[in-house]
Write a protein that holds these residues in place. Structure first.
Motif, PDB file in Angstrom:
ATOM      1  N   GLY A   9      35.621  26.482  49.000  1.00  0.00           N
ATOM      2  CA  GLY A   9      36.743  25.549  48.980  1.00  0.00           C
ATOM      3  C   GLY A   9      38.026  26.224  49.421  1.00  0.00           C
ATOM      4  N   LEU A  10      39.086  25.486  49.290  1.00  0.00           N
ATOM      5  CA  LEU A  10      40.399  25.916  49.751  1.00  0.00           C
ATOM      6  C   LEU A  10      41.177  26.586  48.623  1.00  0.00           C
ATOM      7  N   THR A  11      41.719  27.754  48.874  1.00  0.00           N
ATOM      8  CA  THR A  11      42.625  28.416  47.945  1.00  0.00           C
ATOM      9  C   THR A  11      44.038  28.175  48.441  1.00  0.00           C
ATOM     10  N   GLU A  12      44.898  27.651  47.574  1.00  0.00           N
ATOM     11  CA  GLU A  12      46.279  27.366  47.936  1.00  0.00           C
ATOM     12  C   GLU A  12      47.170  28.467  47.374  1.00  0.00           C
ATOM     13  N   ILE A  13      48.021  29.013  48.217  1.00  0.00           N
ATOM     14  CA  ILE A  13      48.941  30.066  47.806  1.00  0.00           C
ATOM     15  C   ILE A  13      50.358  29.555  48.028  1.00  0.00           C
ATOM     16  N   PHE A  14      51.132  29.539  46.958  1.00  0.00           N
ATOM     17  CA  PHE A  14      52.532  29.132  47.014  1.00  0.00           C
ATOM     18  C   PHE A  14      53.377  30.376  46.786  1.00  0.00           C
ATOM     19  N   MET A  15      54.290  30.657  47.723  1.00  0.00           N
ATOM     20  CA  MET A  15      55.082  31.870  47.626  1.00  0.00           C
ATOM     21  C   MET A  15      56.505  31.563  48.099  1.00  0.00           C
ATOM     22  N   PRO A  16      57.475  31.720  47.208  1.00  0.00           N
ATOM     23  CA  PRO A  16      58.852  31.497  47.662  1.00  0.00           C
ATOM     24  C   PRO A  16      59.291  32.607  48.613  1.00  0.00           C
ATOM     25  N   ILE A  17      59.801  32.205  49.746  1.00  0.00           N
ATOM     26  CA  ILE A  17      60.314  33.134  50.754  1.00  0.00           C
ATOM     27  C   ILE A  17      61.763  32.716  51.003  1.00  0.00           C
ATOM     28  N   TYR A  18      62.642  33.655  51.060  1.00  0.00           N
ATOM     29  CA  TYR A  18      64.063  33.343  51.136  1.00  0.00           C
ATOM     30  C   TYR A  18      64.660  33.682  52.496  1.00  0.00           C
ATOM     31  N   ASP A  19      65.953  33.462  52.638  1.00  0.00           N
ATOM     32  CA  ASP A  19      66.652  33.687  53.909  1.00  0.00           C
ATOM     33  C   ASP A  19      66.279  35.031  54.521  1.00  0.00           C
ATOM     34  N   ALA A  29      42.028  38.925  59.603  1.00  0.00           N
ATOM     35  CA  ALA A  29      41.746  37.573  59.120  1.00  0.00           C
ATOM     36  C   ALA A  29      40.855  36.864  60.145  1.00  0.00           C
ATOM     37  N   PRO A  30      39.724  36.326  59.712  1.00  0.00           N
ATOM     38  CA  PRO A  30      38.849  35.623  60.650  1.00  0.00           C
ATOM     39  C   PRO A  30      39.485  34.320  61.119  1.00  0.00           C
ATOM     40  N   PRO A  31      39.095  33.826  62.291  1.00  0.00           N
ATOM     41  CA  PRO A  31      39.625  32.550  62.778  1.00  0.00           C
ATOM     42  C   PRO A  31      39.383  31.442  61.753  1.00  0.00           C
ATOM     43  N   GLY A  32      40.369  30.587  61.561  1.00  0.00           N
ATOM     44  CA  GLY A  32      40.252  29.489  60.606  1.00  0.00           C
ATOM     45  C   GLY A  32      40.581  29.871  59.181  1.00  0.00           C
ATOM     46  N   CYS A  33      40.971  31.114  58.969  1.00  0.00           N
ATOM     47  CA  CYS A  33      41.271  31.584  57.610  1.00  0.00           C
ATOM     48  C   CYS A  33      42.498  30.878  57.038  1.00  0.00           C
ATOM     49  N   VAL A  34      43.499  30.611  57.866  1.00  0.00           N
ATOM     50  CA  VAL A  34      44.727  29.938  57.429  1.00  0.00           C
ATOM     51  C   VAL A  34      44.711  28.522  57.971  1.00  0.00           C
ATOM     52  N   ASP A  35      44.805  27.551  57.058  1.00  0.00           N
ATOM     53  CA  ASP A  35      44.785  26.145  57.449  1.00  0.00           C
ATOM     54  C   ASP A  35      46.175  25.640  57.809  1.00  0.00           C
ATOM     55  N   GLY A  36      47.201  26.204  57.207  1.00  0.00           N
ATOM     56  CA  GLY A  36      48.557  25.768  57.504  1.00  0.00           C
ATOM     57  C   GLY A  36      49.588  26.577  56.741  1.00  0.00           C
ATOM     58  N   VAL A  37      50.812  26.539  57.255  1.00  0.00           N
ATOM     59  CA  VAL A  37      51.956  27.164  56.610  1.00  0.00           C
ATOM     60  C   VAL A  37      53.052  26.102  56.603  1.00  0.00           C
ATOM     61  N   TYR A  38      53.663  25.883  55.442  1.00  0.00           N
ATOM     62  CA  TYR A  38      54.632  24.813  55.299  1.00  0.00           C
ATOM     63  C   TYR A  38      55.900  25.334  54.640  1.00  0.00           C
ATOM     64  N   ARG A  39      56.984  24.603  54.803  1.00  0.00           N
ATOM     65  CA  ARG A  39      58.230  25.002  54.162  1.00  0.00           C
ATOM     66  C   ARG A  39      58.935  23.791  53.578  1.00  0.00           C
ATOM     67  N   ILE A  40      59.798  24.077  52.619  1.00  0.00           N
ATOM     68  CA  ILE A  40      60.652  23.063  52.010  1.00  0.00           C
ATOM     69  C   ILE A  40      62.035  23.260  52.603  1.00  0.00           C
ATOM     70  N   ARG A  41      62.576  22.235  53.205  1.00  0.00           N
ATOM     71  CA  ARG A  41      63.888  22.375  53.843  1.00  0.00           C
ATOM     72  C   ARG A  41      65.025  22.438  52.828  1.00  0.00           C
TER      73      ARG A  41
END
Length: 69
Positions: A9-19, A29-41
């Motif tokens: 299944g999918l492991t979700e990692i939430f990490m605050p990244i700042y300016d 990392a094998p192909p398909g390892c990362v499904d997406g990267v998102y940000r909060i505006r």
């Protein structure tokens, strides 16, 4: 991540990244390892941002951690 926590299944990692953040680099990392990267505006509506790793099936697990021997 602990070996016992690995499951299909999918492991979700939430990490605050700042300016000043520029990019993400993954090594070995094998192909398909990362499904997406998102940000909060606009993070002002979140008073506290914590790092969290949610393993597959986390919704069925207790939402607390036991401490002790």
């Amino acid at each position: 991540m602990p070996a016992g926590a690995r499951a299909a299944g999918l492991t979700e990692i939430f990490m605050p990244i700042y300016d000043g953040f520029r990019r993400i680099e993954l090594s070995d990392a094998p192909p398909g390892c990362v499904d997406g990267v998102y940000r909060i505006r606009d993070a002002r509506k979140f008073p506290l941002l914590l790092e969290a790793t949610l393993t597959p099936g986390w919704r069925r697990m207790p939402l607390f951690q036991r401490l002790g021997g």
